[in-house]
Enzyme design. Structure first.
Site, PDB file in Angstrom:
ATOM      1  CG  ASN A 185      -4.250  17.015   2.739  1.00 21.89           C
ATOM      2  OD1 ASN A 185      -5.201  17.252   3.475  1.00 21.89           O
ATOM      3  ND2 ASN A 185      -3.982  15.812   2.295  1.00 21.89           N
ATOM      4  CE  LYS A 226       4.109   6.581   7.011  1.00 26.06           C
ATOM      5  NZ  LYS A 226       3.784   7.635   6.009  1.00 26.06           N
ATOM      6  CB  SER A 235      -5.714   4.718   2.836  1.00 24.93           C
ATOM      7  OG  SER A 235      -5.543   5.970   2.237  1.00 24.93           O
ATOM      8  CB  THR A 242      -2.239  12.949   7.144  1.00 25.35           C
ATOM      9  OG1 THR A 242      -2.504  11.915   6.199  1.00 25.35           O
ATOM     10  CG2 THR A 242      -0.785  12.874   7.544  1.00 25.35           C
ATOM     11  CE  LYS A 283       4.771   7.474  -1.504  1.00 26.15           C
ATOM     12  NZ  LYS A 283       4.043   7.799  -0.280  1.00 26.15           N
ATOM     13  CE  LYS A 285      -4.029   2.028   0.833  1.00 28.47           C
ATOM     14  NZ  LYS A 285      -3.814   2.791  -0.394  1.00 28.47           N
TER      15      LYS A 285
HETATM   16  P1  NAD Z   1       0.737  19.569   0.128  1.00 32.72           P
HETATM   17  O1  NAD Z   1       1.320  19.618  -1.227  1.00 32.72           O
HETATM   18  O2  NAD Z   1      -0.734  19.720   0.309  1.00 32.72           O
HETATM   19  O3  NAD Z   1       1.428  20.717   1.047  1.00 32.72           O
HETATM   20  C1  NAD Z   1       2.821  20.863   1.137  1.00 32.72           C
HETATM   21  C2  NAD Z   1       3.140  22.198   1.788  1.00 32.72           C
HETATM   22  O4  NAD Z   1       4.556  22.323   1.895  1.00 32.72           O
HETATM   23  C3  NAD Z   1       2.680  23.406   0.956  1.00 32.72           C
HETATM   24  O5  NAD Z   1       2.237  24.422   1.830  1.00 32.72           O
HETATM   25  C4  NAD Z   1       3.969  23.851   0.260  1.00 32.72           C
HETATM   26  O6  NAD Z   1       3.975  25.233  -0.094  1.00 32.72           O
HETATM   27  C5  NAD Z   1       4.972  23.571   1.360  1.00 32.72           C
HETATM   28  N1  NAD Z   1       6.331  23.502   0.856  1.00 32.72           N
HETATM   29  C6  NAD Z   1       6.758  22.979  -0.311  1.00 32.72           C
HETATM   30  N2  NAD Z   1       8.073  23.168  -0.452  1.00 32.72           N
HETATM   31  C7  NAD Z   1       8.484  23.805   0.655  1.00 32.72           C
HETATM   32  C8  NAD Z   1       9.736  24.266   1.119  1.00 32.72           C
HETATM   33  N3  NAD Z   1      10.840  24.141   0.368  1.00 32.72           N
HETATM   34  N4  NAD Z   1       9.797  24.865   2.328  1.00 32.72           N
HETATM   35  C9  NAD Z   1       8.682  25.018   3.069  1.00 32.72           C
HETATM   36  N5  NAD Z   1       7.470  24.605   2.689  1.00 32.72           N
HETATM   37  C10 NAD Z   1       7.381  24.014   1.513  1.00 32.72           C
HETATM   38  O7  NAD Z   1       1.270  18.210   0.780  1.00 32.72           O
HETATM   39  P2  NAD Z   1       0.658  17.408   2.003  1.00 32.72           P
HETATM   40  O8  NAD Z   1      -0.279  16.379   1.493  1.00 32.72           O
HETATM   41  O9  NAD Z   1       0.219  18.375   3.056  1.00 32.72           O
HETATM   42  O10 NAD Z   1       1.954  16.619   2.502  1.00 32.72           O
HETATM   43  C11 NAD Z   1       2.943  17.254   3.289  1.00 32.72           C
HETATM   44  C12 NAD Z   1       3.938  16.215   3.790  1.00 32.72           C
HETATM   45  O11 NAD Z   1       3.245  15.215   4.535  1.00 32.72           O
HETATM   46  C13 NAD Z   1       4.705  15.454   2.696  1.00 32.72           C
HETATM   47  O12 NAD Z   1       5.985  15.131   3.213  1.00 32.72           O
HETATM   48  C14 NAD Z   1       3.915  14.165   2.554  1.00 32.72           C
HETATM   49  O13 NAD Z   1       4.710  13.099   2.031  1.00 32.72           O
HETATM   50  C15 NAD Z   1       3.552  13.920   4.006  1.00 32.72           C
HETATM   51  N6  NAD Z   1       2.399  13.042   4.156  1.00 32.72           N
HETATM   52  C16 NAD Z   1       1.200  13.393   3.624  1.00 32.72           C
HETATM   53  C17 NAD Z   1       0.118  12.558   3.804  1.00 32.72           C
HETATM   54  C18 NAD Z   1      -1.236  12.925   3.277  1.00 32.72           C
HETATM   55  O14 NAD Z   1      -2.203  12.256   3.630  1.00 32.72           O
HETATM   56  N7  NAD Z   1      -1.371  13.975   2.500  1.00 32.72           N
HETATM   57  C19 NAD Z   1       0.256  11.352   4.509  1.00 32.72           C
HETATM   58  C20 NAD Z   1       1.495  11.034   5.063  1.00 32.72           C
HETATM   59  C21 NAD Z   1       2.559  11.894   4.882  1.00 32.72           C
END
Ligand code: NAD
Length: 416
Positions: A218, A90, A349, A187, A102, A66
């Site tokens: 998000n 995880k 999920s 998350t 992935k 997954k």
């Molecule tokens: P997203 O794209 O919705 O948001 C990412 C945020 O990070 C945005 O505000 C963006 O502007 C900011 N960002 C990007 N580059 C940056 C930088 N250089 N410096 C500072 N900020 C920066 O992504 P998301 O879904 O919120 O995911 C964020 C993190 O959480 C990622 O590492 C992702 O792998 C991890 N994650 C997400 C989920 C999920 O359910 N969405 C689950 C597990 C882990």
């Protein structure tokens, strides 16, 4: 250090602390299967381009693999392998019946039309079709992919497989086709629950704690909202354009309104009492809790030396470098690792997949209640190992996961 070396280092540190068998350590040191595909697409100007795609299945001893699929110009085999391995850990930490997978396509979708992105998505799924399915490998959204892309994946898979509607082949779908409403905030909810579980364990009030969040997407937005609901002061948030700070606490709903659906950048946000920060500034700000929720490798050695928070809760995947981790440990700063803190997303999920398999759908409250229970059980197990082995919480979480994986390997007599 190459990113897959970081994963190996984390696994090996836990393996050594717990005395993991050499057999298990060897089995999980390499991914089970990585498929590389070349995706030919006719572009809007009539030319044909090839995009590289990958799907990695790290280990499936505890269940089907997954993990998300990202569309990004930096996607490469090594990154996909590392993210798949983290998913194995995880899922085992939160005890859901999955292994880690992935995928990714090396493309910058922001430079393409929706029609071109759809062609890439559908062709990618057609090429990985032989190795995915609700009982083998279940993709989900990741960076630059969303419910719409999951709808294309689901549709492609169902049409290729005898026109059988198979919603359980992907999660993160729009609710109308079998998705789950609570997924988008899951998350951030898991991050909040984990932070609350930690403060409860430390016998400290969560209400009143100051929080800084790097990344206002998000995950960052939902964590900010839910922590605010629990009485925290969100004093700083940032995005790719930089950060905003108000030591008295930001008006978080106002900031969310400003960012909006279009994700306006925070550099344009203006309000009395709010100052602007650069990206390092947010990480080293005077706060009680720091939540990196943007990218990997942010809490480097340099940042770790200057970091002022007492607690770091890793919402992003891999936000702390190995050197940074070492310094934070020496400085007595508690780091709640990504494989526990951000596991709320994959847990919900899993609920989506279960509901698809049963064609029976729960209320949002039921989903959130179940998530709360799973996050609490996982936290308690990790905390127990943290105290038993006198290690950091990351190593403790890996110990929880590796014990389960080892038991799975033994129970199946997996390798002969
Ligand atoms: P997203 O794209 O919705 O948001 C990412 C945020 O990070 C945005 O505000 C963006 O502007 C900011 N960002 C990007 N580059 C940056 C930088 N250089 N410096 C500072 N900020 C920066 O992504 P998301 O879904 O919120 O995911 C964020 C993190 O959480 C990622 O590492 C992702 O792998 C991890 N994650 C997400 C989920 C999920 O359910 N969405 C689950 C597990 C882990």
């Amino acid at each position: 250090m190459e990113i897959y070396e970081v994963v190996k280092h984390q696994i090996n540190s836990a393996a050594e602390a717990m005395g993991l068998s050499k057999k298990t350590q060897t089995i999980i040191s390499e991914p089970m299967r990585t498929l590389e595909v070349s995706i030919p697409v006719e572009m809007n100007d009539g030319s044909v381009e090839i995009f590289k795609g990958y799907r990695c299945q790290h280990n499936n001893v505890l269940g089907p693999t997954k993990g998300g699929v990202r569309f990004h110009q930096d996607v490469n085999e090594n990154e996909v392998k590392s993210l798949a391995a983290w998913m194995t850990i995880k899922c085992a930490v939160v005890n859901i019946p999955y292994g880690g997978g992935k995928g990714g396509v090396k493309v910058d979708p922001t430079k393409l039309s929706e029609n071109e992105v759809e062609k890439i998505a559908r062709e990618f799924f057609r090429l990985i079709d032989p190795i995915v399915g609700p009982e083998t490998d279940i993709p989900a959204p990741d960076v630059n992919t969303n419910g719409k892309v999951m709808g294309w994946f689901y549709d492609t898979y169902s049409k290729l497989n005898g026109n059988k509607n198979t919603p359980g082949v992907v999660t993160g779908k729009p609710p109308i086709i079998g998705g789950i409403k609570a997924r988008s905030g899951a998350t951030g909810r898991g991050v909040t629950l984990t932070t609350a579980n930690l403060f409860n364990e430390l016998d400290k009030e969560l209400s009143g704690q100051r929080v800084a969040i790097q990344g206002f997407g998000n995950v960052g937005i939902s964590a900010a909202q839910l922590l605010k609901e629990r009485g925290c002061e969100i004093i700083a948030v940032s995005d790719v354009s930089g950060g905003i700070h108000d030591p008295e606490g930001l008006d978080i709903e106002d900031v969310i309104d400003y960012v909006g659906e279009e994700r306006n950048l925070l550099e344009g946000y203006q309000k009395d009492g709010v100052e602007h920060l650069d990206n390092k500034g947010i990480l080293t700000i005077d706060t009680d809790i720091l939540i990196p929720a943007a990218l990997e490798n942010q809490l480097t050695e340099e940042v770790a030396k200057e970091l002022k928070a007492e607690v770091v809760v890793e919402a992003a995947n891999g936000p702390t470098s190995i050197e940074g981790d070492k310094i934070l440990k020496e400085r007595g700063i508690i780091v709640v690792p990504d494989v526990l803190a951000n596991a709320g997303g994959v847990t919900v999920s899993y609920f989506e997949w279960v509901q698809n398999l049963y064609n029976f759908y729960w209320s949002e409250k039921e989903t959130n209640d179940r998530l709360k229970r799973i996050m609490k059980d996982a936290f308690d197990e990790v905390y127990e190992k943290y105290e038993e082995y006198d290690v950091d919480m990351r190593t403790a979480a890996y110990i929880v996961a590796l014990e389960r994986i080892e038991k799975g390997i033994e129970a199946r007599d997996w390798v002969k």
